[in-house]
Design an enzyme around this catalytic site. Structure first.
Site, PDB file in Angstrom:
ATOM      1  N   SER A 123      41.789  37.456  37.644  1.00  0.00           N
ATOM      2  CA  SER A 123      40.867  38.223  36.805  1.00  0.00           C
ATOM      3  C   SER A 123      40.742  39.660  37.299  1.00  0.00           C
ATOM      4  CB  SER A 123      39.495  37.551  36.847  1.00  0.00           C
ATOM      5  OG  SER A 123      38.510  38.425  36.379  1.00  0.00           O
TER       6      SER A 123
ATOM      7  N   TYR B 164      31.880  34.819  41.549  1.00  0.00           N
ATOM      8  CA  TYR B 164      33.034  34.490  40.690  1.00  0.00           C
ATOM      9  C   TYR B 164      34.221  35.381  41.072  1.00  0.00           C
ATOM     10  CZ  TYR B 164      36.254  34.905  36.842  1.00  0.00           C
ATOM     11  OH  TYR B 164      37.401  34.965  36.109  1.00  0.00           O
TER      12      TYR B 164
ATOM     13  N   LYS C  66      38.119  34.488  42.799  1.00  0.00           N
ATOM     14  CA  LYS C  66      39.428  34.921  42.299  1.00  0.00           C
ATOM     15  C   LYS C  66      40.172  35.702  43.388  1.00  0.00           C
ATOM     16  CE  LYS C  66      39.364  33.036  38.278  1.00  0.00           C
ATOM     17  NZ  LYS C  66      40.262  31.895  38.005  1.00  0.00           N
TER      18      LYS C  66
ATOM     19  N   LEU D 204      30.195  38.491  26.058  1.00  0.00           N
ATOM     20  CA  LEU D 204      29.744  39.365  24.968  1.00  0.00           C
ATOM     21  C   LEU D 204      30.095  38.851  23.582  1.00  0.00           C
ATOM     22  CD1 LEU D 204      28.456  42.035  24.037  1.00  0.00           C
ATOM     23  CD2 LEU D 204      30.743  43.066  24.204  1.00  0.00           C
TER      24      LEU D 204
ATOM     25  N   GLY E  81      25.649  42.072  38.953  1.00  0.00           N
ATOM     26  CA  GLY E  81      27.051  41.646  39.080  1.00  0.00           C
ATOM     27  C   GLY E  81      27.971  42.361  38.113  1.00  0.00           C
TER      28      GLY E  81
HETATM   29  C1  WQD Z   1      31.078  42.117  29.128  1.00  0.00           C
HETATM   30  C2  WQD Z   1      30.038  43.193  28.929  1.00  0.00           C
HETATM   31  C3  WQD Z   1      27.899  42.629  29.833  1.00  0.00           C
HETATM   32  C4  WQD Z   1      26.761  39.485  27.069  1.00  0.00           C
HETATM   33  C5  WQD Z   1      34.328  38.379  31.856  1.00  0.00           C
HETATM   34  C6  WQD Z   1      34.481  36.957  32.246  1.00  0.00           C
HETATM   35  C7  WQD Z   1      35.249  36.822  33.527  1.00  0.00           C
HETATM   36  C8  WQD Z   1      36.472  37.687  33.522  1.00  0.00           C
HETATM   37  C9  WQD Z   1      36.162  39.122  33.170  1.00  0.00           C
HETATM   38  C10 WQD Z   1      38.456  36.445  32.920  1.00  0.00           C
HETATM   39  C11 WQD Z   1      29.171  43.385  30.172  1.00  0.00           C
HETATM   40  C12 WQD Z   1      27.826  42.828  28.327  1.00  0.00           C
HETATM   41  C13 WQD Z   1      27.498  40.471  27.700  1.00  0.00           C
HETATM   42  C14 WQD Z   1      25.560  39.825  26.394  1.00  0.00           C
HETATM   43  C15 WQD Z   1      25.898  42.117  27.017  1.00  0.00           C
HETATM   44  N1  WQD Z   1      37.452  37.216  32.593  1.00  0.00           N
HETATM   45  N2  WQD Z   1      27.064  41.761  27.663  1.00  0.00           N
HETATM   46  N3  WQD Z   1      25.182  41.141  26.389  1.00  0.00           N
HETATM   47  O1  WQD Z   1      31.169  40.150  32.712  1.00  0.00           O
HETATM   48  O2  WQD Z   1      33.194  41.501  32.060  1.00  0.00           O
HETATM   49  O3  WQD Z   1      33.406  39.050  32.703  1.00  0.00           O
HETATM   50  O4  WQD Z   1      35.535  39.061  31.881  1.00  0.00           O
HETATM   51  O5  WQD Z   1      38.728  35.951  33.926  1.00  0.00           O
HETATM   52  O6  WQD Z   1      35.625  35.472  33.600  1.00  0.00           O
HETATM   53  O7  WQD Z   1      33.197  36.416  32.419  1.00  0.00           O
HETATM   54  O8  WQD Z   1      32.390  39.761  30.524  1.00  0.00           O
HETATM   55  O9  WQD Z   1      31.603  39.249  28.266  1.00  0.00           O
HETATM   56  O10 WQD Z   1      30.141  38.570  30.240  1.00  0.00           O
HETATM   57  O11 WQD Z   1      30.381  40.978  29.654  1.00  0.00           O
HETATM   58  O12 WQD Z   1      25.519  43.300  26.995  1.00  0.00           O
HETATM   59  O13 WQD Z   1      24.841  38.973  25.804  1.00  0.00           O
HETATM   60  O14 WQD Z   1      29.157  42.783  27.884  1.00  0.00           O
HETATM   61  O15 WQD Z   1      26.761  43.147  30.471  1.00  0.00           O
HETATM   62  O16 WQD Z   1      28.854  44.754  30.289  1.00  0.00           O
HETATM   63  P1  WQD Z   1      32.481  40.209  32.064  1.00  0.00           P
HETATM   64  P2  WQD Z   1      31.088  39.540  29.639  1.00  0.00           P
END
Ligand code: WQD
Length: 351
Positions: free
Chosen positions: A126, A151, A155, A201, A298
């Site tokens: 990741s 997490y 990785k 997201l 995080g």
């Molecule tokens: C993206 C952005 C949130 C939900 C993911 C996977 C991880 C890895 C990398 C593969 C952030 C924002 C989210 C919400 C929001 N992938 N958000 N409101 O944290 O980058 O990690 O991709 O291995 O496994 O979890 O992705 O979709 O959780 O968040 O504002 O209700 O969307 O704060 O800025 P993330 P995410």
């Protein structure tokens, strides 16, 4: 036909990868314990392929059960390891759950790869290994920084464990660093099926738009980015899936130059949270009910990929753009609603 063992093949990326592998001439068997996935997804895969997929309901943290799968399938030509917990926020709340599950399952699997002399191993890594990068886009040579979450540490450690292990055995390996996988199979028959309240997201967007969630929260708009919200490299799950097939081809054809190689899998485009929401509203015609809330612990501020290496070495390229990602994610959510059984189960797990 070469047989590939996929772990976590009933999950989001695993299920889409099984389809791509089989459509490109591989035979596939699947190990999944369904702790974070739904058997109905594999039924969808079988419907798309018009064939059954052999699945072993096994927890990879149980070494003996994992070993038995390899004993029953001595002709495994390669392993693609997806099975892991992957929610950044949850890992901050429950670090030991993540270290035990993600590392114990990997170590058990690698012990079997070693004992059964499996030629090739592809590891689902990741972009979180880069932490908060100093410079973007990140290349594979960008030094990993301290991860922003447990997490991310699983990785980083997983990559080290794979890299060190294959130095002493005949297996060759590839580490695929995914950016943000989103979207759904264009058939609308399979897609992302988060267990419980969605952490990521795009499912949060689609579940809010369809009414499973009353409202979603944008986690912060006071970051140093073009609109204040976090930047990510969203990549369609089908583009990501095809990269796994190409990675296996690369190893089987012995085009690798070292025993363990790393590839970034992203589109190369950075998109903010608010831009992603705007794209969704455009393709769905739905005005999304969201509020701006506090930052999420995080979270990385901004990251997106330099994907030149995967393009050059694997012959990979992305076919789906942001609108396609949102359109297929929305179509899948609409189809879910039509399937009352899945919808009711999911609705009850949210309350
Ligand atoms: C993206 C952005 C949130 C939900 C993911 C996977 C991880 C890895 C990398 C593969 C952030 C924002 C989210 C919400 C929001 N992938 N958000 N409101 O944290 O980058 O990690 O991709 O291995 O496994 O979890 O992705 O979709 O959780 O968040 O504002 O209700 O969307 O704060 O800025 P993330 P995410």
């Amino acid at each position: 036909m070469k047989k590939i063992l996929v772990t976590g093949g009933s999950g989001f990326i695993g299920s889409h990868t099984i389809i791509d592998l089989i459509q490109n001439g591989y035979e596939v068997i699947n190990i999944d314990n369904y702790s974070r996935s739904n058997p109905r997804i594999l039924e969808g895969v079988e419907k798309i392929l018009s064939q059954k997929i052999k699945v072993y309901k096994v927890d990879l943290c149980n070494y003996d059960d994992t070993y038995a799968v390899f004993q029953e399938n001595p002709d495994i030509a390669g392993v693609i390891h997806f099975a892991a917990y992957k929610a950044v926020g949850e890992s901050v709340e429950q670090p030991l759950l993540y270290f035990e599950n993600n590392l114990m399952s990997l170590i058990n699997l690698l012990k079997c790869v070693k004992d059964f002399k499996i030629p090739h191993f592809v590891f689902s890594s990741s972009c979180t290994v880069y932490g908060n990068p100093d410079a973007i886009p990140v290349t594979e040579e960008t030094d990993p920084k301290p991860a922003e979450s447990p997490y991310g540490y699983t990785k980083q450690m997983g990559e080290q464990i794979v890299g060190e292990t294959v130095k002493s055995i005949e297996t060759t390996a590839i580490l695929l660093r995914y950016f943000n996988p989103v979207g759904a199979h264009p058939s609308g028959i399979i897609g992302e099926l988060p267990v419980g309240r969605p952490q990521n997201l795009v499912p949060a967007i689609t579940q809010t738009a369809i009414g499973k969630l009353d409202q979603m929260t944008v986690h912060g708009n006071d970051y140093n980015t073009r609109d204040g919200s976090c930047v990510r490299d969203y990549i369609h799950v089908c583009d990501l899936a095809h990269a796994h097939t190409l990675a296996l081809n690369y190893l089987i054809q012995r085009r690798n130059t070292t025993r363990c190689e790393v590839f970034n899998l992203g589109t190369g485009n950075g998109v903010t949270v608010l831009e992603a929401i705007t794209a969704f509203e455009k393709v769905s015609g739905v005005k999304l009910n969201y509020v701006i809330g506090p930052r999420r612990p995080g979270d990385v501020v901004a990251t997106y990929a330099n994907n030149d290496k995967a393009k050059t070495s694997l012959g990979w390229d992305t076919k789906y753009n942001l609108d396609d990602m949102m359109r297929t994610a929305w179509q899948w959510e609409l189809n879910l609603k039509k399937d009352e059984e899945l919808y009711k189960n999911q609705k009850s797990s949210l309350n």
